[in-house]
Scaffold this motif. Structure first.
Motif, mmCIF file in Angstrom:
data_model
loop_
_atom_site.group_PDB
_atom_site.id
_atom_site.type_symbol
_atom_site.label_atom_id
_atom_site.label_comp_id
_atom_site.label_asym_id
_atom_site.label_seq_id
_atom_site.Cartn_x
_atom_site.Cartn_y
_atom_site.Cartn_z
ATOM 1 N N THR A 1 -6.798 3.339 -8.372
ATOM 2 C CA THR A 1 -6.639 2.749 -7.324
ATOM 3 C C THR A 1 -7.568 2.319 -6.655
ATOM 4 O O THR A 1 -8.396 0.769 -5.894
ATOM 5 N N ARG B 1 0.513 -1.268 0.057
ATOM 6 C CA ARG B 1 -0.064 -0.013 0.014
ATOM 7 C C ARG B 1 1.104 1.233 0.070
ATOM 8 O O ARG B 1 0.074 2.788 -0.280
ATOM 9 N N PHE C 1 1.250 4.020 -2.741
ATOM 10 C CA PHE C 1 -0.660 4.456 -2.891
ATOM 11 C C PHE C 1 -0.568 6.119 -1.799
ATOM 12 O O PHE C 1 -0.309 6.791 -2.125
#
Length: 507
Positions: A474, A181, A184
């Motif tokens: 996303t 993660r 992002f």
């Protein structure tokens, strides 16, 4: 535009495939004339009612009582031992090794200066080297905790050695669980920093609130130094320092969240009106946000500051642990119970409430519930659950606090080796609060971006089309991932049910 997501439901696949036009028609209340629509909203410019007044009264009463206690504790050992004759009430716990307040107060002053410098260095480097600084805060914290653990074991401080070792292990496990993660997360933080640095008036607000915090820390450290210098036994000193630390944590959280509300209101207006220099921007928006934050909304800030930080941290840890459990059904059942309990609490205590408080002047619980329902109805909650920006900023804040505490412990060890852990642990809290005040502006920008994206994705598209496309992509991936997990769970349940039916037929 390629924004292809809309309201999300974990039990349906169709809700994850609606088009942008359907989404905007169903939930957008802002369009090309969004600035005019907002400027006509009476909640943004009209007078507001005070919210959560009870908690405002509790906070002010607590402030007065703690301030008096700090003054008494510090004066009792200032330049004269037992100036106020308090020792007569603690003669059962006397160790006959009392000190003076001024033995430790300068060390707290040095700790405050160190943490202030660290906070501003972090903020300045975030503006110029945001990605590098975020990576450093993520990876160096684990190493720093491990080094502290080794040093504590070497100094025969077993409790602190174990505590730092556990902290290092938990930090490492969390990083492993969210490693995919981080790209992002870095993207979101980079755009938030970009927005904040275009609003120089926000930095003046941060300077003012850091000065207020330093003034309170001068009084707090005066009382804490008196406690450290007192003749009460170690148990009594630790208990008093624990109570004072809880008080300081609440006060620090209130100041951080006040800045959060001010910055969120400012960033929200900038996104709504399409820029700081837009003709539709209200006059003196920062002063307006500041006035609301310290008057009508201050009670809501005091209330939310009690619970939000602890619940957020617990949610991050449970999410990371839950993703790495595997097929252990017993453990998964227990963790799922805790997960759903924390998710219920998050509905009423989340940081996105402060944006609603800043813009609409609602009570804290009302704001938190509305923000969470908005995220769940639009599917943006899947994106927020994937983002780790709050955790990354927390890591930087903890690292700043640990550096401050280490410096305080080393300085204390030179003359007062028996008080080094008391000074170090309280200095850690001081450092975390001051560094957190410097970094809260970035988190405020992140929360405002998500609120605006949920309200109307076109606001983000107008501000930064490339960032909008990346967020949309996303979100689309996360909704597909959740839909796939739901289908897999339903298929597994049907398969298990079929096996049980086949087993009962012969009987």
């Amino acid at each position: 535009m390629n924004h292809t997501q809309s309201p999300f439901s974990s039990s349906s696949d169709e809700t994850g495939t609606m088009t942008t036009a359907q989404q905007s028609a169903g939930r957008s209340h802002m369009n090309a004339d969004s600035a005019n629509a907002v400027s006509m909203n009476p909640t943004l410019g009209a007078s507001r009612h005070c919210r959560d007044v009870f908690w405002l009264g509790i906070f002010l009463l607590h402030l007065i009582l703690v301030g008096l206690a700090l003054g008494v504790l510090g004066l009792n050992r200032f330049r004269k031992k037992d100036r106020l004759n308090i020792d007569q009430y603690t003669n059962r716990f006397l160790e006959n090794q009392p000190g003076l307040t001024e033995d430790y107060w300068p060390l707290y002053a040095i700790s405050g200066a160190i943490s202030t410098v660290i906070g501003w260095i972090w903020l300045l480097l975030l503006g110029s080297r945001s990605n590098q600084m975020m990576k450093v805060s993520v990876h160096i914290l684990t190493t720093y905790l491990a080094v502290l653990s080794v040093l504590c074991f070497w100094g025969k401080l077993l409790f602190w050695g174990v505590a730092f070792a556990i902290g290092s292990g938990l930090q490492f496990l969390y990083i492993i669980s969210v490693i995919e993660r981080l790209p992002f997360t870095m993207l979101v933080l980079e755009r938030a920093v970009k927005m904040v640095w275009k609003l120089p008036e926000i930095m003046r607000v941060v300077c003012a609130f850091m000065l207020v915090m330093l003034l309170w820390l001068a009084l707090w450290s005066f009382g804490a130094a008196g406690v450290v210098a007192s003749s009460i036994g170690d148990g009594g000193r630790w208990w008093l320092l624990g109570v004072l630390s809880v008080s300081l944590f609440w006060i620090g959280a209130v100041l951080c969240n006040t800045v959060h509300v001010i910055v969120s209101g400012m960033v929200f207006l900038v996104l709504i009106h399409g820029g700081r220099e837009a003709a539709s921007m209200p006059r003196n928006p920062l002063l307006q946000s500041l006035r609301y934050a310290v008057t009508t909304s201050f009670g809501s800030i005091c209330y939310g500051s009690l619970f939000t930080a602890a619940i957020r941290t617990l949610r991050w840890e449970i999410r990371g642990f839950r993703s790495k459990i595997g097929n252990n059904e017993c453990l998964l059942c227990c963790v799922d119970f805790l997960f759903h309990l924390v998710e219920t609490l998050v509905r009423f205590f989340n940081k996105y409430a402060y944006v609603q408080i800043a813009v609409y002047g609602k009570s804290f619980n009302h704001s938190a519930r509305d923000a969470w329902e908005l995220f769940q109805s639009t599917g943006v909650e899947a994106l927020i659950a994937y983002d780790c920006s709050g955790a990354v900023l927390l890591m930087g804040m903890i690292l700043g606090g640990l550096i401050t505490g280490t410096c305080a412990a080393v300085l204390t060890r030179i003359k007062h080796s028996d008080r080094e852990m008391m000074m170090g642990s309280t200095a850690i809290l001081m450092g975390m609060i001051l560094v957190g005040l410097a970094m809260v502006v970035v988190e405020s920008a992140v929360t405002s971006i998500y609120i605006c994206y949920a309200e109307d994705p076109l606001l983000i598209h107008r501000w930064d089309p490339e960032f909008f496309n990346q967020m949309s992509e996303t979100l689309h991936q996360r909704l597909q991932h959740r839909s796939a997990r739901v289908r897999e769970g339903l298929s597994e349940n049907r398969y298990n049910h079929g096996d049980r039916v086949q087993e009962t037929i012969p009987v």
